[in-house]
Design a protein around this motif. Structure first.
Motif, PDB file in Angstrom:
ATOM      1  N   LEU A  20      -1.075   7.166  -1.332  1.00 45.78           N
ATOM      2  CA  LEU A  20      -0.031   8.085  -1.813  1.00 45.78           C
ATOM      3  C   LEU A  20       0.519   7.632  -3.156  1.00 45.78           C
ATOM      4  CD1 LEU A  20       2.299   9.082   1.167  1.00 45.78           C
ATOM      5  CD2 LEU A  20       1.032  10.594  -0.357  1.00 45.78           C
ATOM      6  N   LEU A  21       0.798   6.327  -3.257  1.00 47.25           N
ATOM      7  CA  LEU A  21       1.376   5.815  -4.505  1.00 47.25           C
ATOM      8  C   LEU A  21       0.370   5.916  -5.649  1.00 47.25           C
ATOM      9  CD1 LEU A  21       3.428   2.795  -3.153  1.00 47.25           C
ATOM     10  CD2 LEU A  21       4.281   4.992  -3.982  1.00 47.25           C
ATOM     11  N   ALA A  22      -0.910   5.702  -5.328  1.00 44.69           N
ATOM     12  CA  ALA A  22      -1.934   5.825  -6.370  1.00 44.69           C
ATOM     13  C   ALA A  22      -2.003   7.258  -6.882  1.00 44.69           C
ATOM     14  CB  ALA A  22      -3.294   5.398  -5.822  1.00 44.69           C
ATOM     15  N   LEU A  23      -1.903   8.216  -5.970  1.00 42.18           N
ATOM     16  CA  LEU A  23      -1.904   9.615  -6.400  1.00 42.18           C
ATOM     17  C   LEU A  23      -0.664   9.917  -7.232  1.00 42.18           C
ATOM     18  CD1 LEU A  23      -3.090  11.481  -3.168  1.00 42.18           C
ATOM     19  CD2 LEU A  23      -4.333  11.199  -5.302  1.00 42.18           C
ATOM     20  N   GLY A  24       0.478   9.348  -6.794  1.00 38.78           N
ATOM     21  CA  GLY A  24       1.731   9.604  -7.507  1.00 38.78           C
ATOM     22  C   GLY A  24       1.757   9.000  -8.890  1.00 38.78           C
ATOM     23  N   SER A  25       0.979   7.920  -9.085  1.00 38.19           N
ATOM     24  CA  SER A  25       1.020   7.255 -10.393  1.00 38.19           C
ATOM     25  C   SER A  25       0.080   7.908 -11.398  1.00 38.19           C
ATOM     26  CB  SER A  25       0.642   5.781 -10.228  1.00 38.19           C
ATOM     27  OG  SER A  25      -0.704   5.687  -9.801  1.00 38.19           O
ATOM     28  N   ARG A  26      -0.754   8.849 -10.935  1.00 35.51           N
ATOM     29  CA  ARG A  26      -1.666   9.509 -11.879  1.00 35.51           C
ATOM     30  C   ARG A  26      -0.881  10.466 -12.757  1.00 35.51           C
ATOM     31  NH1 ARG A  26      -7.137  11.469  -9.019  1.00 35.51           N
ATOM     32  NH2 ARG A  26      -5.737  13.031  -8.170  1.00 35.51           N
ATOM     33  N   SER A  27      -1.091  10.328 -14.040  1.00 31.86           N
ATOM     34  CA  SER A  27      -0.364  11.211 -14.948  1.00 31.86           C
ATOM     35  C   SER A  27      -1.253  12.394 -15.321  1.00 31.86           C
ATOM     36  CB  SER A  27       0.045  10.451 -16.211  1.00 31.86           C
ATOM     37  OG  SER A  27      -1.117   9.947 -16.836  1.00 31.86           O
ATOM     38  N   GLY A  28      -0.634  13.401 -15.881  1.00 26.72           N
ATOM     39  CA  GLY A  28      -1.391  14.533 -16.383  1.00 26.72           C
ATOM     40  C   GLY A  28      -1.595  15.645 -15.375  1.00 26.72           C
TER      41      GLY A  28
ATOM     42  N   ILE B  34      11.422   4.166   7.422  1.00 26.43           N
ATOM     43  CA  ILE B  34      10.526   5.318   7.506  1.00 26.43           C
ATOM     44  C   ILE B  34      11.115   6.513   6.751  1.00 26.43           C
ATOM     45  CG2 ILE B  34      11.403   6.197   9.726  1.00 26.43           C
ATOM     46  CD1 ILE B  34       8.569   7.050  10.371  1.00 26.43           C
ATOM     47  N   ALA B  35      12.442   6.700   6.845  1.00 23.19           N
ATOM     48  CA  ALA B  35      13.041   7.833   6.128  1.00 23.19           C
ATOM     49  C   ALA B  35      12.922   7.624   4.624  1.00 23.19           C
ATOM     50  CB  ALA B  35      14.503   7.993   6.527  1.00 23.19           C
ATOM     51  N   PHE B  36      13.219   6.402   4.181  1.00 25.75           N
ATOM     52  CA  PHE B  36      13.179   6.126   2.745  1.00 25.75           C
ATOM     53  C   PHE B  36      11.757   6.258   2.196  1.00 25.75           C
ATOM     54  CE2 PHE B  36      12.537   3.342  -0.870  1.00 25.75           C
ATOM     55  CZ  PHE B  36      13.556   3.749  -1.717  1.00 25.75           C
ATOM     56  N   VAL B  37      10.819   5.586   2.858  1.00 30.56           N
ATOM     57  CA  VAL B  37       9.443   5.564   2.334  1.00 30.56           C
ATOM     58  C   VAL B  37       8.822   6.957   2.394  1.00 30.56           C
ATOM     59  CG1 VAL B  37       7.130   4.638   2.691  1.00 30.56           C
ATOM     60  CG2 VAL B  37       9.097   3.132   2.858  1.00 30.56           C
ATOM     61  N   ALA B  38       9.042   7.676   3.497  1.00 28.38           N
ATOM     62  CA  ALA B  38       8.416   8.997   3.628  1.00 28.38           C
ATOM     63  C   ALA B  38       8.890   9.928   2.519  1.00 28.38           C
ATOM     64  CB  ALA B  38       8.740   9.597   4.994  1.00 28.38           C
ATOM     65  N   VAL B  39      10.192  10.013   2.327  1.00 31.75           N
ATOM     66  CA  VAL B  39      10.720  10.979   1.356  1.00 31.75           C
ATOM     67  C   VAL B  39      10.457  10.495  -0.077  1.00 31.75           C
ATOM     68  CG1 VAL B  39      12.798  12.161   0.557  1.00 31.75           C
ATOM     69  CG2 VAL B  39      12.456  11.786   2.994  1.00 31.75           C
ATOM     70  N   ALA B  40      10.677   9.203  -0.330  1.00 31.22           N
ATOM     71  CA  ALA B  40      10.531   8.710  -1.708  1.00 31.22           C
ATOM     72  C   ALA B  40       9.062   8.682  -2.143  1.00 31.22           C
ATOM     73  CB  ALA B  40      11.155   7.318  -1.835  1.00 31.22           C
ATOM     74  N   ALA B  41       8.183   8.161  -1.283  1.00 32.71           N
ATOM     75  CA  ALA B  41       6.770   8.050  -1.687  1.00 32.71           C
ATOM     76  C   ALA B  41       6.148   9.420  -1.868  1.00 32.71           C
ATOM     77  CB  ALA B  41       5.991   7.246  -0.646  1.00 32.71           C
ATOM     78  N   VAL B  42       6.441  10.337  -0.956  1.00 27.02           N
ATOM     79  CA  VAL B  42       5.897  11.691  -1.083  1.00 27.02           C
ATOM     80  C   VAL B  42       6.547  12.403  -2.271  1.00 27.02           C
ATOM     81  CG1 VAL B  42       5.697  13.932   0.073  1.00 27.02           C
ATOM     82  CG2 VAL B  42       5.297  11.834   1.347  1.00 27.02           C
ATOM     83  N   GLY B  43       7.831  12.157  -2.468  1.00 26.55           N
ATOM     84  CA  GLY B  43       8.526  12.776  -3.600  1.00 26.55           C
ATOM     85  C   GLY B  43       7.933  12.351  -4.930  1.00 26.55           C
ATOM     86  N   GLY B  48       4.386  15.956  -2.850  1.00 24.33           N
ATOM     87  CA  GLY B  48       3.367  16.155  -1.818  1.00 24.33           C
ATOM     88  C   GLY B  48       2.838  17.571  -1.793  1.00 24.33           C
ATOM     89  N   TYR B  49       3.067  18.302  -2.887  1.00 27.91           N
ATOM     90  CA  TYR B  49       2.673  19.718  -2.918  1.00 27.91           C
ATOM     91  C   TYR B  49       1.154  19.886  -2.830  1.00 27.91           C
ATOM     92  CZ  TYR B  49       2.294  24.520  -4.639  1.00 27.91           C
ATOM     93  OH  TYR B  49       2.000  25.854  -4.768  1.00 27.91           O
ATOM     94  N   ALA B  50       0.425  19.009  -3.503  1.00 22.99           N
ATOM     95  CA  ALA B  50      -1.037  19.182  -3.580  1.00 22.99           C
ATOM     96  C   ALA B  50      -1.708  18.733  -2.281  1.00 22.99           C
ATOM     97  CB  ALA B  50      -1.588  18.386  -4.754  1.00 22.99           C
ATOM     98  N   SER B  53      -2.754  15.028  -1.087  1.00 23.62           N
ATOM     99  CA  SER B  53      -1.848  14.013  -0.523  1.00 23.62           C
ATOM    100  C   SER B  53      -1.762  14.087   0.989  1.00 23.62           C
ATOM    101  CB  SER B  53      -0.430  14.208  -1.083  1.00 23.62           C
ATOM    102  OG  SER B  53      -0.444  14.290  -2.472  1.00 23.62           O
ATOM    103  N   TRP B  54      -2.142  15.196   1.568  1.00 22.14           N
ATOM    104  CA  TRP B  54      -1.820  15.417   2.975  1.00 22.14           C
ATOM    105  C   TRP B  54      -2.558  14.469   3.904  1.00 22.14           C
ATOM    106  CZ3 TRP B  54      -2.424  21.477   2.674  1.00 22.14           C
ATOM    107  CH2 TRP B  54      -1.452  21.972   1.796  1.00 22.14           C
ATOM    108  N   GLY B  55      -3.794  14.155   3.567  1.00 24.27           N
ATOM    109  CA  GLY B  55      -4.554  13.234   4.408  1.00 24.27           C
ATOM    110  C   GLY B  55      -3.884  11.877   4.485  1.00 24.27           C
ATOM    111  N   TRP B  56      -3.407  11.373   3.331  1.00 23.18           N
ATOM    112  CA  TRP B  56      -2.724  10.072   3.309  1.00 23.18           C
ATOM    113  C   TRP B  56      -1.434  10.134   4.121  1.00 23.18           C
ATOM    114  CZ3 TRP B  56      -5.961   6.610   2.082  1.00 23.18           C
ATOM    115  CH2 TRP B  56      -6.866   6.778   1.044  1.00 23.18           C
ATOM    116  N   MET B  57      -0.709  11.259   3.963  1.00 22.02           N
ATOM    117  CA  MET B  57       0.558  11.395   4.697  1.00 22.02           C
ATOM    118  C   MET B  57       0.294  11.397   6.197  1.00 22.02           C
ATOM    119  SD  MET B  57       2.051  14.246   2.087  1.00 22.02           S
ATOM    120  CE  MET B  57       3.203  15.010   3.157  1.00 22.02           C
ATOM    121  N   PHE B  58      -0.712  12.149   6.615  1.00 17.29           N
ATOM    122  CA  PHE B  58      -1.027  12.212   8.043  1.00 17.29           C
ATOM    123  C   PHE B  58      -1.426  10.832   8.567  1.00 17.29           C
ATOM    124  CE2 PHE B  58      -3.978  12.666  11.567  1.00 17.29           C
ATOM    125  CZ  PHE B  58      -3.213  13.421  12.436  1.00 17.29           C
ATOM    126  N   LEU B  59      -2.234  10.132   7.798  1.00 17.41           N
ATOM    127  CA  LEU B  59      -2.681   8.799   8.209  1.00 17.41           C
ATOM    128  C   LEU B  59      -1.488   7.860   8.386  1.00 17.41           C
ATOM    129  CD1 LEU B  59      -5.182   7.018   8.733  1.00 17.41           C
ATOM    130  CD2 LEU B  59      -5.164   6.419   6.316  1.00 17.41           C
TER     131      LEU B  59
END
Lengths: 136, 405
Positions: A20-28, B34-43, B48-50, B53-59
Motif C-alpha cells: 500500500l505504501l509503495a503504491l502511495g509513494s508513486r508520483s504522477g 488498526i484505525a490509524f494505519v487503515a485510514v492513514a495508509a489508505v488515505g 484507495g480509490y484505484a 490498492s484493494w488487493g493489498w487492503m484485503f490482504l
C-alpha cells in the motif's frame, strides 16, 4: 506451530502495508477527481500512410488518467468469407506514459499482409477504437 | 522516541475518566493502531480509490482477522455486529450477481471486490476492538485524519496551490478529491469534539485542540460545503445523544433546521448533484426490480444526461444503490449501515460511544451527498466509528475477556 503461523500472518500484514505504501509513494498518478469527472478513456486509430508494403497507423488515447496507458494491440478483421484468415498479426504495443492531461499518441507501422479488411485498436483494459480501413 | 511518544499518547487517552491503569493494554494499542494505519495508509494511497490498492487492503485486513482468531479466545460477533457484516456480505454478493442482468458487463465484479474489502475491514475492526478500548480506536481515527490533513497542508505549504484541472486550487491531496478530504476532516473533528467535551486533563485537551486546529484549517481550504453540512449534523447528533432531558425537543428543532437547510441549499449549494440524482432516479424507475447493475450509473448517465457533463457516480450512496442494485441492494446497504446507529442508542450513556456516533452520523449524511463509497479511506474511517459503536453496545458480562497486557 501457533507462533509460526502468527509470524507468517504478521509477515503477510507487513507485505500488504508495504504494498500500500509503495503504491502511495508513486508520483504522477491521476487524482480520484480526474477519474470521476474526466470521462472515459477513449482510443482513436487513424491511417497516416499506406504504401504497397506497409501501413502507418496513428493510435491516440484521451482520458487515460491512471498515469500510464496499459498497452494493447491492433486487431484485424479479415476480408472474404467468415472465418477466413489474414495477417500477419501486428505486434502488441507496450504500456507507456501519458501526458498530464491523460493523452498519449504514437505511430504504429506494420506489414500490409493479405486479406485485411479493417483494423481496430484495443487496449489491455478493453477500450476499443472505431475500425479503420485502407487497402495497400 | 516515536514509540515512547505513541505510548504516552496511548496511555493518556486510554485512561479516560476512569481509574484505569496508566499503561495501555494490548487491546488499546491494537485498536488505535488498526484505525490509524487503515485510514492513514489508505488515505496516502490516493484514498484507495484505484482498484490496484484493494488487493493489498484485503490482504492486510484478512491478516488482522486471522491474527485475532489465533490469539483471542472469543471473537464471535454479537447480533448487531453479525447483522452489519451480513449486510455487507449480502451487498457484495448482490453486486457480483448483478453482473448477470447488468446493462453493461464488466463493472459488477469490480464493485463487488470493493465491497469485499469493506467487509474485511469491518470484520478486522470488530475482531480487534474491545468495549473498553473504543476511546483508543477513536484516538486512532483522530490521528489518521489529522495526519492526512497535515499531509495536505504540508503539500500546500511546500508546493503552493496546485491548479488541478478538476479541483482547481482546493486542498485535495493526498486523497485526490477535496470533498473526500473535507469529510475525513469533518469526521475527525466531530470525534475530537466528542472526546473533548467534559475532558478536563489539559494535555488531552491540548492534543485534541491541536488536531482540531489542523482539521479545521484543512476543511476550510477544501471548501467542501457538504462536509460543513455533515459536520453540523454530526455535532447535532452529539448534542442530541448527550442531552439527557428534552432530547425530543432538540430532535424536533434539529429536524426543522436540517429541513430548512435542504430547502435552501438546492439553488446554491448542491451544484450539479440534483441533476445526477434525477437521472439516477430515472435509472431506478427504468430498472425498478433489480436495478441496472453495479457500477452502471455512468453508462445510464451517458445515455440519458441532460447536459454534456462527465461523471461516474450519482453523488449519493443511497440513490445510486437504488438505481444500480434495486430495492434489494438498498436493503442490504441499510442492513450494513444501520446496526451501528441502533448500537449508538443503546450505548448513549458512554461518552466515547457518543463521540463515535457523531463521527458516524457525519459520514452517513455526507454519503447521501457525494461518492464516499468509492473512496475507501473515508469508508474505513466510517466503518471504524461503526465498529466502535458496535463494541460499545456489547454487554459488559460478555465483553471479550482476553484483554492482555
Amino acid at each position: 506451530m501457533k507462533r509460526l503461523l502468527a509470524a507468517g500472518l504478521v509477515a503477510l500484514l507487513l507485505v500488504a502495508l508495504a504494498g500500500l505504501l509503495a503504491l502511495g509513494s508513486r508520483s504522477g498518478s491521476a487524482s480520484a477527481a480526474q477519474y470521476q469527472y474526466g470521462g472515459r478513456p477513449t482510443l482513436k486509430a487513424s491511417i497516416l500512410v499506406v504504401t504497397p508494403s506497409y501501413y502507418m497507423i496513428r493510435v491516440s488515447g484521451t482520458n487515460y488518467f491512471g498515469g500510464s496507458q496499459p498497452g494493447g494491440q491492433l486487431q484485424l478483421t479479415c476480408g472474404g468469407k467468415r472465418g477466413s484468415s489474414c495477417g500477419p498479426t501486428p505486434e502488441p504495443w507496450p504500456a507507456g506514459p501519458v501526458d498530464e492531461t491523460g493523452r498519449f499518441s504514437f505511430d504504429y507501422t506494420f506489414d500490409c499482409g493479405s486479406n485485411v479488411r479493417s483494423a481496430i485498436a484495443v487496449d489491455n483494459d478493453g477500450v476499443r477504437s472505431s475500425p479503420v480501413r485502407g487497402a495497400c | 522516541l516515536l514509540a515512547r511518544a505513541l505510548l504516552l499518547t496511548q496511555s493518556t487517552f486510554a485512561r479516560g475518566r476512569t481509574n484505569r491503569p496508566l499503561a495501555p493494554t494490548r487491546s488499546d494499542l491494537s485498536s488505535a493502531g488498526i484505525a490509524f494505519v487503515a485510514v492513514a495508509a489508505v488515505g496516502v494511497d490516493g484514498g484507495g480509490y484505484a482498484p490496484r490498492s484493494w488487493g493489498w487492503m484485503f490482504l492486510a485486513f484478512a491478516s488482522v482477522v486471522a491474527l485475532a482468531l489465533l490469539f483471542r479466545g472469543d471473537v464471535s460477533p454479537r447480533p448487531l455486529e453479525l447483522a452489519s457484516l451480513a449486510g455487507l456480505l449480502g451487498l457484495a454478493a448482490w453486486m457480483f450477481a448483478s453482473g448477470l442482468w447488468s446493462i453493461v458487463g464488466g463493472e459488477a465484479t469490480r464493485e463487488a471486490e470493493r465491497a469485499v474489502v469493506y467487509l474485511a475491514g469491518l470484520a478486522a475492526f470488530i475482531a480487534i476492538v474491545e468495549k473498553r478500548s473504543i476511546r483508543m480506536l477513536l484516538a486512532g481515527i483522530i490521528g489518521a485524519t489529522t495526519t492526512l490533513a497535515l499531509y495536505g497542508l504540508g503539500d500546500r505549504a511546500l508546493h503552493g496551490p496546485s491548479q488541478n484541472p478538476f479541483e482547481g486550487s482546493l486542498l485535495f491531496q493526498p486523497l485526490g478529491y477535496a470533498n473526500a478530504l473535507g469529510i475525513l476532516c469533518a469526521v475527525g473533528l466531530v470525534v475530537a469534539v466528542g472526546l473533548g467535551v467534559g475532558e478536563r486533563r489539559p494535555y488531552i485537551l491540548l492534543l485534541l485542540g491541536t488536531s482540531a486546529a489542523a482539521l479545521v484549517t484543512a476543511l476550510v481550504l477544501t471548501s467542501s460545503r457538504g462536509a460543513w453540512f455533515s459536520l453540523a449534523c454530526g455535532l447535532l447528533a452529539l448534542v442530541v445523544l448527550r442531552t439527557a432531558r428534552r432530547r425530543w425537543t432538540v430532535v424536533v428543532f434539529a429536524v426543522i433546521g436540517i429541513g430548512l437547510c435542504i430547502a435552501v441549499l438546492p439553488r446554491t449549494g448542491f451544484g450539479d448533484r440534483p441533476t445526477y440524482w434525477r437521472v439516477a432516479l430515472e435509472d431506478a424507475r427504468t430498472h425498478v426490480v433489480l436495478g441496472s447493475g453495479a457500477g452502471t450509473f455512468d453508462d445510464f448517465w451517458n445515455a440519458h444526461r441532460p447536459r454534456a457533463l462527465s461523471v461516474r457516480d450519482a453523488h449519493s450512496l443511497y440513490v445510486e444503490t437504488l438505481a444500480e442494485l434495486g430495492p434489494v441492494g438498498l436493503l442490504f446497504l441499510l442492513a450494513a449501515l444501520l446496526p451501528p446507529l441502533a448500537a449508538a442508542v443503546a450505548a448513549r450513556s458512554n461518552p466515547a460511544a457518543v463521540a463515535a456516533a457523531g463521527g458516524y452520523v457525519t459520514f452517513l449524511v455526507h454519503a447521501g451527498l457525494d461518492w464516499d463509497w468509492e473512496m475507501p479511506a473515508t469508508m474505513l474511517a466510517a466503518l471504524a466509528c461503526g465498529a466502535a459503536l458496535l463494541a460499545a453496545a456489547r454487554p459488559l458480562s460478555s465483553s471479550r475477556s482476553s484483554e492482555r497486557r
